[in-house]
Design a protein around this motif. Sequence first.
Motif, PDB file in Angstrom:
ATOM      1  N   TYR A  45       0.828  -1.176  -0.012  1.00 36.00           N
ATOM      2  CA  TYR A  45      -0.060  -0.051   0.124  1.00 36.00           C
ATOM      3  C   TYR A  45       0.828   1.181   0.064  1.00 36.00           C
ATOM      4  CZ  TYR A  45      -4.150  -2.847   0.887  1.00 36.00           C
ATOM      5  OH  TYR A  45      -5.357  -3.703   0.801  1.00 36.00           O
ATOM      6  N   ALA A  46       1.840   1.286   0.836  1.00 35.80           N
ATOM      7  CA  ALA A  46       2.838   2.355   0.870  1.00 35.80           C
ATOM      8  C   ALA A  46       3.466   2.754  -0.367  1.00 35.80           C
ATOM      9  CB  ALA A  46       3.788   2.317   2.041  1.00 35.80           C
ATOM     10  N   ASN A  47       3.829   1.565  -1.005  1.00 40.17           N
ATOM     11  CA  ASN A  47       4.580   1.725  -2.320  1.00 40.17           C
ATOM     12  C   ASN A  47       3.683   2.209  -3.482  1.00 40.17           C
ATOM     13  OD1 ASN A  47       6.730   1.496  -4.126  1.00 40.17           O
ATOM     14  ND2 ASN A  47       6.389  -0.846  -4.511  1.00 40.17           N
ATOM     15  N   ASP A  48       2.437   1.547  -3.272  1.00 40.57           N
ATOM     16  CA  ASP A  48       1.298   1.968  -4.259  1.00 40.57           C
ATOM     17  C   ASP A  48       0.865   3.490  -4.482  1.00 40.57           C
ATOM     18  OD1 ASP A  48      -1.458   2.262  -5.429  1.00 40.57           O
ATOM     19  OD2 ASP A  48      -1.332   0.003  -5.547  1.00 40.57           O
ATOM     20  N   TYR A  49       0.915   3.784  -3.044  1.00 40.06           N
ATOM     21  CA  TYR A  49       0.629   5.263  -2.889  1.00 40.06           C
ATOM     22  C   TYR A  49       1.600   6.280  -3.278  1.00 40.06           C
ATOM     23  CZ  TYR A  49       0.147   9.706  -0.408  1.00 40.06           C
ATOM     24  OH  TYR A  49      -0.025  10.908  -0.049  1.00 40.06           O
ATOM     25  N   LEU A  76      -3.484   0.346  -7.482  1.00 38.79           N
ATOM     26  CA  LEU A  76      -4.565   1.020  -7.039  1.00 38.79           C
ATOM     27  C   LEU A  76      -4.577   2.644  -7.294  1.00 38.79           C
ATOM     28  CD1 LEU A  76      -5.231  -0.715  -3.633  1.00 38.79           C
ATOM     29  CD2 LEU A  76      -6.534  -0.716  -5.825  1.00 38.79           C
ATOM     30  N   THR A  77      -3.516   3.289  -6.879  1.00 39.30           N
ATOM     31  CA  THR A  77      -3.221   4.616  -7.114  1.00 39.30           C
ATOM     32  C   THR A  77      -3.115   5.097  -8.535  1.00 39.30           C
ATOM     33  OG1 THR A  77      -2.456   4.664  -4.891  1.00 39.30           O
ATOM     34  CG2 THR A  77      -2.190   6.886  -6.145  1.00 39.30           C
ATOM     35  N   ALA A 106      -8.616   3.581  -6.592  1.00 38.61           N
ATOM     36  CA  ALA A 106      -8.949   4.177  -5.260  1.00 38.61           C
ATOM     37  C   ALA A 106      -8.364   5.450  -5.140  1.00 38.61           C
ATOM     38  CB  ALA A 106      -8.082   3.011  -4.400  1.00 38.61           C
ATOM     39  N   LYS A 107      -8.778   6.264  -4.161  1.00 38.60           N
ATOM     40  CA  LYS A 107      -8.296   7.765  -3.941  1.00 38.60           C
ATOM     41  C   LYS A 107      -6.862   7.273  -3.117  1.00 38.60           C
ATOM     42  CE  LYS A 107     -12.745   9.757  -3.580  1.00 38.60           C
ATOM     43  NZ  LYS A 107     -13.736  10.758  -2.805  1.00 38.60           N
ATOM     44  N   PRO A 108      -5.959   8.402  -3.597  1.00 39.49           N
ATOM     45  CA  PRO A 108      -4.706   8.224  -2.939  1.00 39.49           C
ATOM     46  C   PRO A 108      -4.709   8.044  -1.481  1.00 39.49           C
ATOM     47  CG  PRO A 108      -4.632   9.523  -4.849  1.00 39.49           C
ATOM     48  CD  PRO A 108      -6.124   9.273  -4.616  1.00 39.49           C
ATOM     49  N   GLU A 109      -5.593   9.073  -0.821  1.00 34.49           N
ATOM     50  CA  GLU A 109      -5.772   9.281   0.596  1.00 34.49           C
ATOM     51  C   GLU A 109      -6.243   7.855   1.146  1.00 34.49           C
ATOM     52  OE1 GLU A 109      -9.332  11.635  -1.099  1.00 34.49           O
ATOM     53  OE2 GLU A 109      -6.979  11.143  -1.431  1.00 34.49           O
ATOM     54  N   HIS A 110      -6.927   7.064   0.500  1.00 30.35           N
ATOM     55  CA  HIS A 110      -7.458   5.970   1.309  1.00 30.35           C
ATOM     56  C   HIS A 110      -6.553   4.907   1.007  1.00 30.35           C
ATOM     57  CE1 HIS A 110     -11.976   6.942  -0.116  1.00 30.35           C
ATOM     58  NE2 HIS A 110     -11.565   7.579   1.055  1.00 30.35           N
ATOM     59  N   VAL A 111      -5.535   4.804   0.071  1.00 37.46           N
ATOM     60  CA  VAL A 111      -4.698   3.854  -0.100  1.00 37.46           C
ATOM     61  C   VAL A 111      -3.309   4.071   0.919  1.00 37.46           C
ATOM     62  CG1 VAL A 111      -2.624   2.904  -1.535  1.00 37.46           C
ATOM     63  CG2 VAL A 111      -4.728   3.504  -2.571  1.00 37.46           C
ATOM     64  N   LYS A 112      -3.153   5.478   1.011  1.00 41.13           N
ATOM     65  CA  LYS A 112      -2.270   6.014   2.215  1.00 41.13           C
ATOM     66  C   LYS A 112      -2.987   5.649   3.760  1.00 41.13           C
ATOM     67  CE  LYS A 112      -0.217   9.870   4.111  1.00 41.13           C
ATOM     68  NZ  LYS A 112      -0.009  11.453   4.168  1.00 41.13           N
ATOM     69  N   ALA A 133      -4.817   3.024   4.168  1.00 39.57           N
ATOM     70  CA  ALA A 133      -4.698   1.537   4.250  1.00 39.57           C
ATOM     71  C   ALA A 133      -3.228   0.995   4.669  1.00 39.57           C
ATOM     72  CB  ALA A 133      -5.001   0.976   2.988  1.00 39.57           C
ATOM     73  N   ALA A 134      -2.227   1.828   4.076  1.00 36.09           N
ATOM     74  CA  ALA A 134      -0.955   1.586   4.577  1.00 36.09           C
ATOM     75  C   ALA A 134      -0.775   1.957   6.086  1.00 36.09           C
ATOM     76  CB  ALA A 134      -0.139   2.629   3.656  1.00 36.09           C
ATOM     77  N   PHE A 135      -1.189   2.768   6.725  1.00 35.44           N
ATOM     78  CA  PHE A 135      -0.977   3.163   8.029  1.00 35.44           C
ATOM     79  C   PHE A 135      -1.772   1.985   9.018  1.00 35.44           C
ATOM     80  CE2 PHE A 135       1.224   7.011   6.299  1.00 35.44           C
ATOM     81  CZ  PHE A 135       2.160   7.059   7.257  1.00 35.44           C
ATOM     82  N   ILE A 136      -2.870   1.533   8.302  1.00 32.72           N
ATOM     83  CA  ILE A 136      -3.635   0.669   9.178  1.00 32.72           C
ATOM     84  C   ILE A 136      -2.776  -0.698   9.241  1.00 32.72           C
ATOM     85  CG2 ILE A 136      -5.478  -0.694   9.248  1.00 32.72           C
ATOM     86  CD1 ILE A 136      -7.316   1.551   8.008  1.00 32.72           C
TER      87      ILE A 136
END
Length: 252
Positions: free
Chosen positions: A1-5, A22-23, A28-34, A36-39
Amino acid sequence: YANDYSDGIRGTDDDRTGPTRLTGSGLAKPEHVKLAAFIAFGAAAVFGVVLSAMAGAMWLVLVGALCIAAAWFYTGGESPYGYSGLGEVSVFIFFGLVAVIGTEYTQSGHVSWEGFLCALAIGAISASVNLANNIRDIPTDAAAGKRTLAVRLGDDRSRTLFTVLTLFPFFISLVLSMTTVASLAALVALPLAVASVLKVRGGASGKELIPVLGMNGKTMLAWAIVTAVAFAWFGWEFWVGVGEAVPYTAGV
């Protein structure tokens, strides 16, 4: 997710050869992928703290924090090190040395030379997966200014390094056989590794390299499982033979 964003917002994935992101694809919206990364980082942190506490080694929390930072700054931040040719080095360290040695330490309280060699093996073939991915993306990464190790080395030398990294675990199996001959059973995964190497050395490019990622992933999984079973069997035979339980020496 982090790399994707991070790659997505930089535009690195605008002309992507590999699997859909995704991004970059707009799925998916960039903020949503970000988010997901932090979750995912948060979940890893929680379980890491619990495991460190159970192992009586809270200093491992610092190692975990370093792992999270490495994951984010691989392609994130103002100067991502993944864009400077250090991606494979990072994978070798964190997917191999930290993951394997850390696991052995939390489970046994010490690090053996066999565990260290297994860490080298897993680190090497993990790095080969990352390298295959970057060999595939040499044209687009070079155009986007992403100076991966593959871009820096060039196509031919990158394929040679891929060969060495892919076959390295099987050299380790030969060394591990000094402890138990059962470790040679991991050579059962060698044909899959050879098939992967032949495909890469045969000049496969672009989408033709995508299956190589899966092939090396399966090679790593097979090698790891067989090697783990071999040493579990060896450990069982040894400790049952001397009539003692396997000791746990936390903090040693």
